[in-house]
Enzyme design. Sequence first.
Site, mmCIF file in Angstrom:
data_model
loop_
_atom_site.group_PDB
_atom_site.id
_atom_site.type_symbol
_atom_site.label_atom_id
_atom_site.label_comp_id
_atom_site.label_asym_id
_atom_site.label_seq_id
_atom_site.Cartn_x
_atom_site.Cartn_y
_atom_site.Cartn_z
ATOM 1 C CG ASN A 1 -100.744 -30.421 -50.091
ATOM 2 O OD1 ASN A 1 -101.548 -30.431 -49.174
ATOM 3 N ND2 ASN A 1 -100.362 -29.327 -50.703
ATOM 4 C CD GLU B 1 -88.276 -29.413 -64.180
ATOM 5 O OE1 GLU B 1 -88.983 -29.940 -63.313
ATOM 6 O OE2 GLU B 1 -87.084 -29.693 -64.337
ATOM 7 C CB CYS C 1 -88.407 -25.053 -50.174
ATOM 8 S SG CYS C 1 -89.159 -25.764 -51.639
ATOM 9 C CD GLU D 1 -96.858 -19.963 -52.591
ATOM 10 O OE1 GLU D 1 -96.547 -21.023 -52.025
ATOM 11 O OE2 GLU D 1 -98.008 -19.688 -52.946
ATOM 12 C CB SER E 1 -86.705 -31.338 -57.195
ATOM 13 O OG SER E 1 -87.780 -32.206 -57.487
ATOM 14 C CB CYS F 1 -94.617 -25.013 -63.456
ATOM 15 S SG CYS F 1 -93.628 -26.400 -64.067
ATOM 16 C CB CYS G 1 -97.465 -32.268 -62.617
ATOM 17 S SG CYS G 1 -95.814 -32.358 -63.351
ATOM 18 C CB SER H 1 -91.067 -35.326 -59.688
ATOM 19 O OG SER H 1 -90.559 -34.304 -58.866
ATOM 20 C CG LEU H 2 -90.450 -42.503 -60.855
ATOM 21 C CD1 LEU H 2 -89.868 -42.159 -62.215
ATOM 22 C CD2 LEU H 2 -89.605 -43.588 -60.186
ATOM 23 C CG HIS H 3 -94.914 -38.165 -58.678
ATOM 24 N ND1 HIS H 3 -94.534 -38.118 -57.354
ATOM 25 C CD2 HIS H 3 -94.600 -36.948 -59.197
ATOM 26 C CE1 HIS H 3 -94.030 -36.922 -57.079
ATOM 27 N NE2 HIS H 3 -94.044 -36.197 -58.177
ATOM 28 C CB CYS I 1 -98.268 -29.748 -59.369
ATOM 29 S SG CYS I 1 -97.238 -28.325 -58.972
HETATM 30 N N1 SAH Z 1 -90.670 -28.959 -60.873
HETATM 31 C C1 SAH Z 1 -89.837 -29.726 -60.016
HETATM 32 C C2 SAH Z 1 -89.617 -29.093 -58.665
HETATM 33 C C3 SAH Z 1 -90.779 -28.397 -58.025
HETATM 34 S S1 SAH Z 1 -92.113 -29.429 -57.527
HETATM 35 C C4 SAH Z 1 -90.368 -31.136 -59.881
HETATM 36 O O1 SAH Z 1 -91.494 -31.378 -60.297
HETATM 37 O O2 SAH Z 1 -89.639 -31.980 -59.372
HETATM 38 C C5 SAH Z 1 -91.438 -30.162 -56.058
HETATM 39 C C6 SAH Z 1 -92.034 -31.507 -55.736
HETATM 40 O O3 SAH Z 1 -93.383 -31.374 -55.260
HETATM 41 C C7 SAH Z 1 -92.102 -32.468 -56.914
HETATM 42 O O4 SAH Z 1 -91.636 -33.757 -56.532
HETATM 43 C C8 SAH Z 1 -93.579 -32.504 -57.219
HETATM 44 O O5 SAH Z 1 -93.952 -33.671 -57.900
HETATM 45 C C9 SAH Z 1 -94.174 -32.383 -55.843
HETATM 46 N N2 SAH Z 1 -95.583 -32.012 -55.790
HETATM 47 C C10 SAH Z 1 -96.220 -31.130 -56.549
HETATM 48 N N3 SAH Z 1 -97.523 -31.056 -56.174
HETATM 49 C C11 SAH Z 1 -97.686 -31.906 -55.139
HETATM 50 C C12 SAH Z 1 -98.804 -32.266 -54.340
HETATM 51 N N4 SAH Z 1 -99.976 -31.717 -54.536
HETATM 52 N N5 SAH Z 1 -98.629 -33.186 -53.366
HETATM 53 C C13 SAH Z 1 -97.408 -33.727 -53.160
HETATM 54 N N6 SAH Z 1 -96.316 -33.418 -53.884
HETATM 55 C C14 SAH Z 1 -96.450 -32.513 -54.875
HETATM 56 FE FE1 SF4 Z 2 -94.033 -28.031 -62.532
HETATM 57 FE FE2 SF4 Z 2 -92.903 -29.623 -60.693
HETATM 58 FE FE3 SF4 Z 2 -95.455 -28.775 -60.435
HETATM 59 FE FE4 SF4 Z 2 -94.846 -30.544 -62.319
HETATM 60 S S1 SF4 Z 2 -94.689 -30.863 -60.076
HETATM 61 S S2 SF4 Z 2 -96.141 -28.748 -62.595
HETATM 62 S S3 SF4 Z 2 -92.830 -29.860 -62.921
HETATM 63 S S4 SF4 Z 2 -93.637 -27.522 -60.383
#
Ligand code: SAH
Ligand code: SF4
Length: 351
Positions: free
Chosen positions: A290, A162, A104, A90, A191, A111, A115, A214-216, A118
Site C-alpha cells: 500500500n 509493534e 484490527c 487507529e 503480528s 512505532c 520500517c 512480517s518478513l517482506h 510503513c
Molecule cells: N508491527 C507489527 C504489526 C503492525 S504492522 C508488524 O510489523 O508486524 C501490520 C502489517 O502491515 C505488517 O505485516 C506490516 O509489515 C504491514 N505493513 C505496514 N505498512 C505497509 C504498507 N505500506 N503496505 C503493506 N503492508 C504494510
Molecule cells: Fe512498526 Fe510494524 Fe510499521 Fe514496522 S511495519 S514500523 S514494526 S508498525
Amino acid sequence: MTDLYTLSLEQLSALLESWGEPAFRARQVWEWLYDKRASSFEAMHNLPKTLRERLAAETRLGALELAAEQESQDGTVKRLYHLDDGQMIESVLMEYDDQRRTACISTQAGCAMGCVFCATGQMGFARHLTPYEIFEQAVRFAGDLEARGERLSNVVLMGMGEPFHNYDASLAAIHLLMERLGIGARHITISTVGLVPQIRRFAEEGLQVKLAISLHAATDEERAALLPVNKRYPLSELIAACRDYAEITGRRITFEWAAISGENDTPEQARELGKLLNGVKCHVNVIPLNPTGGYAGGPSSVRRVNDFIEALATHGVQATVRVRRGIDIDAGCGQLKSKVLSKKASTTESS
Ligand code: SAH
Ligand code: SF4
C-alpha cells in the site's frame, strides 16, 4: 474518574459495595459491560436510575474518544481515537460475507521500528498503549456490532505499533479479549516485525493465539533495507526462532509479504524465500504494497504476484494473495488495511 473497563469484577464489587449497593449489582453491571456490551449508562435499564446517574457522574466507560470515522465501500470501518494525553491511534473493523467480523487494533501510538514502507514507522514512536487502551478498541467495535445483532468474532493486533515491543500490555490485552469478550484464542492474531527474544517467550505462553511474522524479504541485505530491525535480528536468528516456535507450539506461522514492485517480487527473491522457509510449518500471505507518502515503492502487479506465488509453490511453500480492504478510505494509516486478514482474492494451487 474511574474507568470501568480497568476494573476486575472484584474491584467493581468493592466499588459498588462502598456505595451501599446490594451484592448482585456488580454482576449486573458486569453483564452490561461485557455480555450486552452497552455503550452508555442509560442503556443499563435494569439498574436503578440513581445508580445509573452516579455511575455516569463518578465513572466512565473507557478512555477512547472518537475523533474521526470513515467507512469504505466494502464495509470496512476505520476509526481514529484520541487518548487521554492527546495521542491518536487507529483501529479498523473488517466485515466479511460470512459471519466474520475482524477488529484490527493498535498496540502503540506510533512505532519505533522504522520500517521504511510503513506509515506508522514513518511517524516514529510516541508511547506504549496500556492493556485497557488496546482492549477498549475491540470493546468499542463489539458494542456497535452488538447493537445491530452481530458479534465481533476475530481480533488482530496489527494496527499501529509493534505488539512485541509492548509485550506485557499486548499479552494482558489478549487475556482481556479472551476472558471478557469471549474471543477464542484461535480467533486472535498477533503480528510482529520479528523481535526474536519475544517470539521465543511467546512460544512458551501456552496460548493458541496465531502468530504472524512480517518478513517482506528473504535476504539480510534486502530485509535490512526495508526493516531496520533486521540488523539486530538477522534472518538466521529469526527463522531459527520461528522453527522452534512451530516445534514447541505445533502451530503454523503466517509470514506477511508486502509485494513491492521490482523489489521483493522477483524470481530470485522467490527462490531465496523458498530456501529460507524450507521445512518450516507456515503459510505466506502476499499483499501488494500500500503506497505511503514517505516511501517511493509501489505495489506489484497481479501478474507478478501470481508468478511469485507459483514460484514459491515449486519450492513447497504455500502462499496466497490477499486483497486489501478499505482501499478507498486508506484504512489503517496505509498499513493496517493491507496486511490484515483479508479475503482470499486469487489463490494458486499450492503444494
Ligand atoms: N508491527 C507489527 C504489526 C503492525 S504492522 C508488524 O510489523 O508486524 C501490520 C502489517 O502491515 C505488517 O505485516 C506490516 O509489515 C504491514 N505493513 C505496514 N505498512 C505497509 C504498507 N505500506 N503496505 C503493506 N503492508 C504494510
Ligand atoms: Fe512498526 Fe510494524 Fe510499521 Fe514496522 S511495519 S514500523 S514494526 S508498525
